[in-house]
Write a protein that holds these residues in place. Structure first.
Motif, short mmCIF file in Angstrom:
data_model
loop_
_atom_site.label_atom_id
_atom_site.label_comp_id
_atom_site.label_asym_id
_atom_site.label_seq_id
_atom_site.Cartn_x
_atom_site.Cartn_y
_atom_site.Cartn_z
N LEU A 406 8.60 10.62 9.21
CA LEU A 406 9.38 9.45 8.84
C LEU A 406 9.39 8.46 9.98
O LEU A 406 9.20 8.82 11.15
CB LEU A 406 10.81 9.83 8.45
CG LEU A 406 11.76 10.32 9.55
CD1 LEU A 406 13.15 9.74 9.32
CD2 LEU A 406 11.87 11.84 9.52
N SER A 407 9.59 7.20 9.62
CA SER A 407 9.72 6.14 10.62
C SER A 407 11.01 5.39 10.35
O SER A 407 11.38 5.17 9.19
CB SER A 407 8.52 5.19 10.58
OG SER A 407 8.46 4.51 9.33
N ILE A 408 11.67 5.03 11.43
CA ILE A 408 12.94 4.31 11.36
C ILE A 408 12.77 3.00 12.11
O ILE A 408 12.46 3.00 13.31
CB ILE A 408 14.10 5.12 11.98
CG1 ILE A 408 14.21 6.50 11.31
CG2 ILE A 408 15.41 4.35 11.88
CD1 ILE A 408 14.62 6.46 9.86
N ASP A 409 12.96 1.89 11.40
CA ASP A 409 12.82 0.56 11.99
C ASP A 409 11.47 0.45 12.71
O ASP A 409 10.45 0.84 12.17
CB ASP A 409 14.00 0.27 12.92
CG ASP A 409 15.32 0.22 12.16
OD1 ASP A 409 15.30 -0.04 10.94
OD2 ASP A 409 16.38 0.43 12.78
N HIS A 410 11.49 -0.08 13.94
CA HIS A 410 10.23 -0.27 14.66
C HIS A 410 10.12 0.61 15.89
O HIS A 410 9.17 0.46 16.67
CB HIS A 410 10.10 -1.73 15.11
CG HIS A 410 10.02 -2.70 13.97
ND1 HIS A 410 8.96 -2.74 13.10
CD2 HIS A 410 10.90 -3.65 13.55
CE1 HIS A 410 9.16 -3.68 12.19
NE2 HIS A 410 10.33 -4.24 12.44
N ASN A 441 4.99 3.74 16.65
CA ASN A 441 5.61 3.48 15.35
C ASN A 441 4.74 2.54 14.53
O ASN A 441 4.60 2.71 13.31
CB ASN A 441 7.01 2.90 15.55
CG ASN A 441 7.78 2.77 14.26
OD1 ASN A 441 7.73 1.73 13.61
ND2 ASN A 441 8.51 3.81 13.88
N ALA A 442 4.14 1.55 15.18
CA ALA A 442 3.26 0.62 14.47
C ALA A 442 2.03 1.34 13.92
O ALA A 442 1.57 1.06 12.81
CB ALA A 442 2.83 -0.52 15.40
N GLU A 449 1.11 2.40 5.30
CA GLU A 449 0.57 1.34 4.42
C GLU A 449 -0.64 1.84 3.65
O GLU A 449 -0.85 1.46 2.49
CB GLU A 449 0.21 0.11 5.26
CG GLU A 449 1.41 -0.62 5.86
CD GLU A 449 2.30 -1.24 4.79
OE1 GLU A 449 1.81 -1.52 3.66
OE2 GLU A 449 3.51 -1.43 5.07
N ARG A 450 -1.45 2.70 4.28
CA ARG A 450 -2.58 3.29 3.56
C ARG A 450 -2.08 4.19 2.43
O ARG A 450 -2.68 4.24 1.35
CB ARG A 450 -3.48 4.06 4.52
CG ARG A 450 -4.36 3.17 5.39
CD ARG A 450 -5.45 3.97 6.09
NE ARG A 450 -4.93 4.74 7.21
CZ ARG A 450 -4.82 4.27 8.45
NH1 ARG A 450 -5.18 3.03 8.71
NH2 ARG A 450 -4.34 5.03 9.41
#
Length: 484
Positions: A406-410, A441-442, A449-450
């Protein structure tokens, strides 16, 4: 003759009455017992089971009803702080200069992780995200071939197939160079291949143990439902791997092909992965691995702040669900959760719904192909309320998306072995790597996105059109979700 028939008749009634009374005795007794040290959701699932099938439920409860390891293992775990004092002191010594200075919104997460799993956040790490299945195995083999001191592997599945053979061959070559190789394999996760794999590893000079073996006649048998689900590789204490991928061909299940994500990390965080391995090795063997060579001076790997969180029944207060809930509550812009199995507890469900109400963009990336039918049915029962709350659901089309992150914000990324379900939250031993870094994170967002591009987005109006029979089956499965 009539007297005999009457005796037989009343005897039959008597036995039926006794059975009926025994069922109600079980129901009433478990109404008191089950709620102790259990979440309301789990208690509800067990009590429903006892209400409808008291005797079968009682048998299952005695087998798997308490989410705790046997007493012998609990005693070993309690000894860890003493037997590994030299190792933990060494970690503190060599990583003291790596303590990061985090902003307030991230420092609280780091404190939570340390209180849950006992490891601090450490700076100076490098990390590569690996999403190519065969390429990941190739990188692990390359690093094993470069090993000079030791190789430690801990995997839920280690198969006797092309992938497993490649890793066994690399370990055998390493042993031939004088490298010490140790392997831990979950006994149940690898049961289909364990005999051949263990034989091949031992033939190559590798020290190997099956984790939590199960057997009715075993003196120290473990429960079948309590598994070590971790996936860890550590080479020379300098390179580490953690993520969702096992040592098995991607198409080992003939119904699906797996898509995974693994992070290759360098720097001081590798020593925390090492500590998780040596603790698990001790729990299985009582052998103390505390040589300074296992915890070398960290080489600068990059500028990433990272932190390891082990979780499972050994850590009564350390459920990874607490961290996930806290991170969702702390999100300000965007949350993306990727998992093959999504059965949230009430706290996480409310956290996700509340995040949307706070203006946070929330995405769930799940898999359309499935390998666990009952789990998927229970998972689908949540879709309507998630969509109603404004949460976007993406169903990955072509493969079983087995990745867990999971990712949170940036600034915050979590990658590991844990699913978002009760099994990973309560029953399995898991490991997660949390990375506090905008660039990493980017890169993870690019991967997400993929996923979006290769997924079908669920639409609430279309989802509502499915047949009533499907809704009924899904909601029945949901009632069982605390038991899954």
């Amino acid at each position: 003759m009539i007297a005999g028939l009457m005796t037989s008749y009343f005897g039959t009634i008597s036995w039926a009455t006794l059975y009926l009374l025994s069922e109600w005795a079980i129901r009433l007794a478990m109404l008191v017992v089950v709620p102790f040290r259990r979440s309301p959701e789990a208690a509800k699932g067990w009590l429903l089971f006892f209400f409808f099938l008291p005797w079968p439920a009682l048998l299952v409860y005695f087998l798997i009803g308490r989410p705790g390891y046997p007493k012998w293992r609990q005693e070993r775990f309690a000894r860890l702080p003493v037997v590994f004092k030299a190792a933990t002191d060494r970690i503190k010594e060599v990583t003291a200069k790596e303590q990061p200075d985090l902003p307030a919104n991230l420092s609280q997460a780091a404190v939570l992780i340390q209180n849950l799993g006992r490891f601090p956040s450490l700076g100076g790490n490098g990390a590569d995200l690996l999403s190519d299945y065969d390429g990941t195995i190739g990188r692990i083999v390359e690093d094993i071939d470069r090993a000079r001191s030791h190789v430690h592997l801990l995997f839920y599945i280690f198969a006797d197939d092309e992938t497993g053979h490649a890793v066994v061959a690399a370990l055998t070559r390493a042993v031939g160079r004088g490298v010490t190789c140790r392997v831990l394999i979950d006994a149940l996760g690898s049961r289909a291949w364990s005999a051949n794999v263990v034989e091949a590893l031992k033939a190559g000079g590798v020290s190997v143990r099956l984790v939590l073996p199960v057997g009715l006649l075993r003196r120290k048998s473990a429960r079948a439902d309590l598994r070590n689900h971790r996936k860890i590789a550590v080479i020379d204490g300098e390179v580490g791997y953690v993520g969702s991928q096992n040592i098995v061909n991607s198409d080992f299940n003939p119904r699906v092909t797996n898509q995974e994500l693994v992070v290759r990390v360098t720097g001081p965080a590798v020593l925390e992965l090492q500590a998780v391995f040596v603790a698990d090795w001790f729990l299985e063997t009582e052998e103390v691995l505390d040589s300074p060579a296992l915890f070398p001076e960290p080489r600068p790997g990059g500028r990433i702040v990272a932190q390891v969180l082990p979780s499972g029944p050994d850590y009564p207060e350390a459920g990874v669900e607490r961290l996930v809930e806290a991170l969702v509550h702390g999100a300000r812009r965007r949350v993306v959760i990727t998992t093959p199995y999504f059965i949230p507890n009430e706290a996480l469900l409310h956290a996700l719904q509340t995040a949307v109400l706070r203006g946070v963009e929330v995405h769930l990336v799940l898999s359309r192909p499935v390998d666990q039918v009952l789990v998927n049915l229970a998972q689908r029962s949540y879709y309507a309320e998630l969509l109603d709350a404004g949460i976007e659901i993406h169903l990955y089309r072509d493969k079983l998306l087995h990745a867990k992150h999971l990712s949170i914000d940036h600034g915050v990324s979590l990658i590991g072995s844990s699913n978002i379900d009760m099994r990973s939250f309560i029953l399995n031993s898991e490991v997660s790597l949390v990375l506090f870094d905008r660039d990493l994170n980017a890169r993870l967002r690019e991967e997400q996105e993929r996923y979006f591009a290769a997924s079908d987005r669920l639409v609430r109006s279309e989802w509502a059109k499915r047949r009533l029979s499907k809704k009924i089956v899904e909601n029945i499965a949901r009632l069982m979700s605390p038991l899954l």
